[in-house]
Design a protein around this motif. Structure first.
Motif, short mmCIF file in Angstrom:
data_model
loop_
_atom_site.label_atom_id
_atom_site.label_comp_id
_atom_site.label_asym_id
_atom_site.label_seq_id
_atom_site.Cartn_x
_atom_site.Cartn_y
_atom_site.Cartn_z
N THR A 39 8.70 -6.13 5.89
CA THR A 39 9.28 -5.65 4.75
C THR A 39 8.44 -4.30 4.15
OG1 THR A 39 7.88 -6.79 3.10
CG2 THR A 39 9.93 -7.88 3.84
N GLY A 40 7.34 -3.88 5.11
CA GLY A 40 6.82 -2.75 4.74
C GLY A 40 5.82 -2.15 6.05
N LEU A 41 5.62 -0.99 5.96
CA LEU A 41 4.46 -0.47 6.86
C LEU A 41 3.78 0.94 6.36
CD1 LEU A 41 5.64 2.68 8.72
CD2 LEU A 41 7.70 0.82 8.74
N ALA A 42 2.56 1.22 6.64
CA ALA A 42 2.04 2.35 5.98
C ALA A 42 1.01 2.95 6.92
CB ALA A 42 1.42 1.95 4.89
N PHE A 43 0.58 4.09 6.93
CA PHE A 43 -0.21 4.79 7.79
C PHE A 43 -0.84 6.07 7.05
CE2 PHE A 43 4.06 6.60 8.97
CZ PHE A 43 3.67 8.05 8.87
N ASN A 44 -1.62 6.69 7.74
CA ASN A 44 -2.41 8.00 6.89
C ASN A 44 -2.15 9.34 7.52
OD1 ASN A 44 -3.95 6.51 4.69
ND2 ASN A 44 -4.62 5.26 6.34
N GLY A 85 5.23 7.18 -0.52
CA GLY A 85 4.05 8.33 -0.64
C GLY A 85 4.47 9.50 -1.37
N ALA A 86 5.60 9.59 -1.80
CA ALA A 86 6.03 11.03 -2.46
C ALA A 86 5.30 11.04 -3.87
CB ALA A 86 7.56 11.10 -2.57
N PRO A 87 5.11 11.93 -4.49
CA PRO A 87 5.28 13.46 -3.84
C PRO A 87 3.93 13.95 -3.30
CG PRO A 87 4.84 13.59 -6.22
CD PRO A 87 4.90 12.28 -6.23
N THR A 88 2.88 13.03 -3.51
CA THR A 88 1.67 13.80 -3.12
C THR A 88 1.31 13.39 -1.56
OG1 THR A 88 0.52 11.80 -3.69
CG2 THR A 88 0.73 13.73 -5.46
N TYR A 89 1.82 12.26 -1.12
CA TYR A 89 1.53 11.81 0.20
C TYR A 89 0.12 11.79 0.58
CZ TYR A 89 6.40 12.06 0.94
OH TYR A 89 7.59 12.01 0.80
N ASN A 90 -0.74 11.44 -0.50
CA ASN A 90 -2.09 11.34 -0.58
C ASN A 90 -2.72 10.16 -1.23
OD1 ASN A 90 -4.91 11.94 -0.47
ND2 ASN A 90 -4.95 13.41 -2.11
N ASN A 91 -3.14 9.04 -0.34
CA ASN A 91 -3.44 7.57 -1.22
C ASN A 91 -2.51 7.23 -2.35
OD1 ASN A 91 -5.82 7.75 0.38
ND2 ASN A 91 -7.01 8.79 -1.20
N SER A 92 -1.33 7.17 -2.10
CA SER A 92 -0.38 6.99 -3.39
C SER A 92 0.48 5.56 -2.83
CB SER A 92 0.65 7.97 -3.41
OG SER A 92 1.38 8.26 -2.56
N VAL A 93 0.26 4.84 -1.78
CA VAL A 93 0.79 3.73 -1.25
C VAL A 93 -0.09 2.64 -1.27
CG1 VAL A 93 1.98 2.67 0.57
CG2 VAL A 93 2.30 5.07 0.27
N ALA A 94 0.04 1.76 -2.23
CA ALA A 94 -0.96 0.83 -2.53
C ALA A 94 -0.98 -0.47 -1.51
CB ALA A 94 -0.71 0.31 -3.91
N THR A 95 -1.93 -1.04 -0.79
CA THR A 95 -1.70 -2.02 0.01
C THR A 95 -2.71 -2.91 0.11
OG1 THR A 95 -2.79 -0.86 2.07
CG2 THR A 95 -0.55 -0.21 1.89
N SER A 96 -3.19 -3.12 -1.04
CA SER A 96 -4.26 -4.19 -1.30
C SER A 96 -4.02 -5.33 -0.33
CB SER A 96 -3.98 -4.71 -2.86
OG SER A 96 -5.18 -5.97 -3.19
N PRO A 97 -5.22 -5.90 0.29
CA PRO A 97 -6.56 -5.48 0.29
C PRO A 97 -7.00 -4.25 1.06
CG PRO A 97 -6.40 -7.08 1.70
CD PRO A 97 -4.91 -7.02 1.53
N TRP A 122 5.54 -1.60 -1.47
CA TRP A 122 4.99 -2.12 -0.14
C TRP A 122 4.56 -3.59 -0.49
CZ3 TRP A 122 0.56 -4.52 2.07
CH2 TRP A 122 0.60 -4.23 3.58
N LEU A 123 4.08 -3.95 -1.51
CA LEU A 123 3.58 -5.10 -1.81
C LEU A 123 4.73 -6.07 -2.06
CD1 LEU A 123 0.39 -4.25 -3.97
CD2 LEU A 123 0.31 -5.26 -1.71
N GLY A 124 5.71 -5.73 -2.72
CA GLY A 124 6.58 -6.77 -3.15
C GLY A 124 8.11 -6.56 -3.60
N GLY A 125 8.66 -5.11 -3.26
CA GLY A 125 9.91 -4.91 -3.66
C GLY A 125 11.01 -5.23 -2.97
N GLY A 126 12.18 -5.61 -3.68
CA GLY A 126 13.22 -5.98 -3.23
C GLY A 126 13.30 -7.38 -2.56
#
Length: 243
Positions: A74-79, A111-123, A137-141
């Motif tokens: 349900t989600g993916l993230a990178f830097n 990540g919008a609008p900054t695309y800088n540490n705005s996607v929370a993926t705890s832990p 990323w954590l629990g939408g939809g």
């Protein structure tokens, strides 16, 4: 430039070294996977169509979790490498997901609008760019709107920035999250046993072997995934299972 704990500096160098020795710079694709239950995936990260100010990042993920327990990606993230030497992403100008088979999956850009540490993926801390069902990323939809077992999603991020000729898949994977724990994260939800999973790319591998000749029965997907770990660079990871 993003600060990284010292224990990851050797890892980042090893990732870059593996890719530089495995393929020419313009054949910029890294094979990734995760081989620890309950959530299993295989995939690739690639960078193409580069100019000094733009590039295309393509992430391809296949859900190869055991069918008996189901589960959905349900989600993916990178830097962003955030470096003149490794590429500096300023913004994502467009995002295009596609699915095989196409059965109603729905991922939104994160990540919008900054695309800088705005996607929370705890832990795993915060990431710069991602995509997720329901825009969270954590629990939408609904988990069922993600990638079911056996399905593949291709996620194309058109990006602009500076020093983009230096951007590579290896540099993206070596760029750590805000707390230094991961360079690429995948979210699983909706397992039949009630659990969920949060994984990082556990292995970075050479390209898989070519398909068998006609008349030869291919190996089961689980065996292929297990084989990926042999000779691959294994990354440290944190894992979380929740009811």
């Amino acid at each position: 430039m993003r600060a990284r704990p010292s224990r990851f500096r050797l890892l980042a160098a090893a990732v870059a070294g593996l890719i530089l020795t495995a393929a020419p710079a313009r054949a910029d694709m890294v094979y990734i996977g995760e081989s620890t239950l309950p959530g299993l995936f295989t995939g690739t990260v690639s960078v193409t169509n580069q100019t000094t100010t733009s590039a295309v990042i393509t992430v391809k993920l296949t859900n190869v979790s055991p069918a008996a327990n189901g589960g959905y990606i349900t989600g993916l993230a990178f830097n962003d490498p955030n470096s003149t030497a490794k590429g500096n992403i300023g913004t994502v100008t467009s995002f295009a997901p596609s699915y095989t088979p196409a059965t109603g999956q729905s991922f939104s850009l994160l990540g919008a609008p900054t695309y800088n540490n705005s996607v929370a993926t705890s832990p795993y801390g915060n990431f710069d760019v991602g995509a997720a069902v329901g825009g969270d990323w954590l629990g939408g939809g609904m988990p069922q709107d993600g990638l079911a077992v056996g399905q593949t999603g291709t996620f194309v991020f058109n990006v602009t920035g500076t020093s983009m000729l230096n951007l590579s898949a290896a540099n993206i994977l070596a760029a750590m999250s805000s707390n230094g724990t991961a360079g690429f994260a995948v979210r699983f939800r909706g397992f039949k046993d009630g659990s969920s999973d949060k994984d990082i790319a556990g292995v970075i591998c050479p390209p898989p072997p070519p398909p068998p000749p006609p008349g030869v029965v291919p190996a089961p997907p689980g065996l292929v995934l297990a084989g990926m770990g042999f000779g691959c660079l294994v990354l440290g990871r944190l894992r979380l299972r929740r009811k």
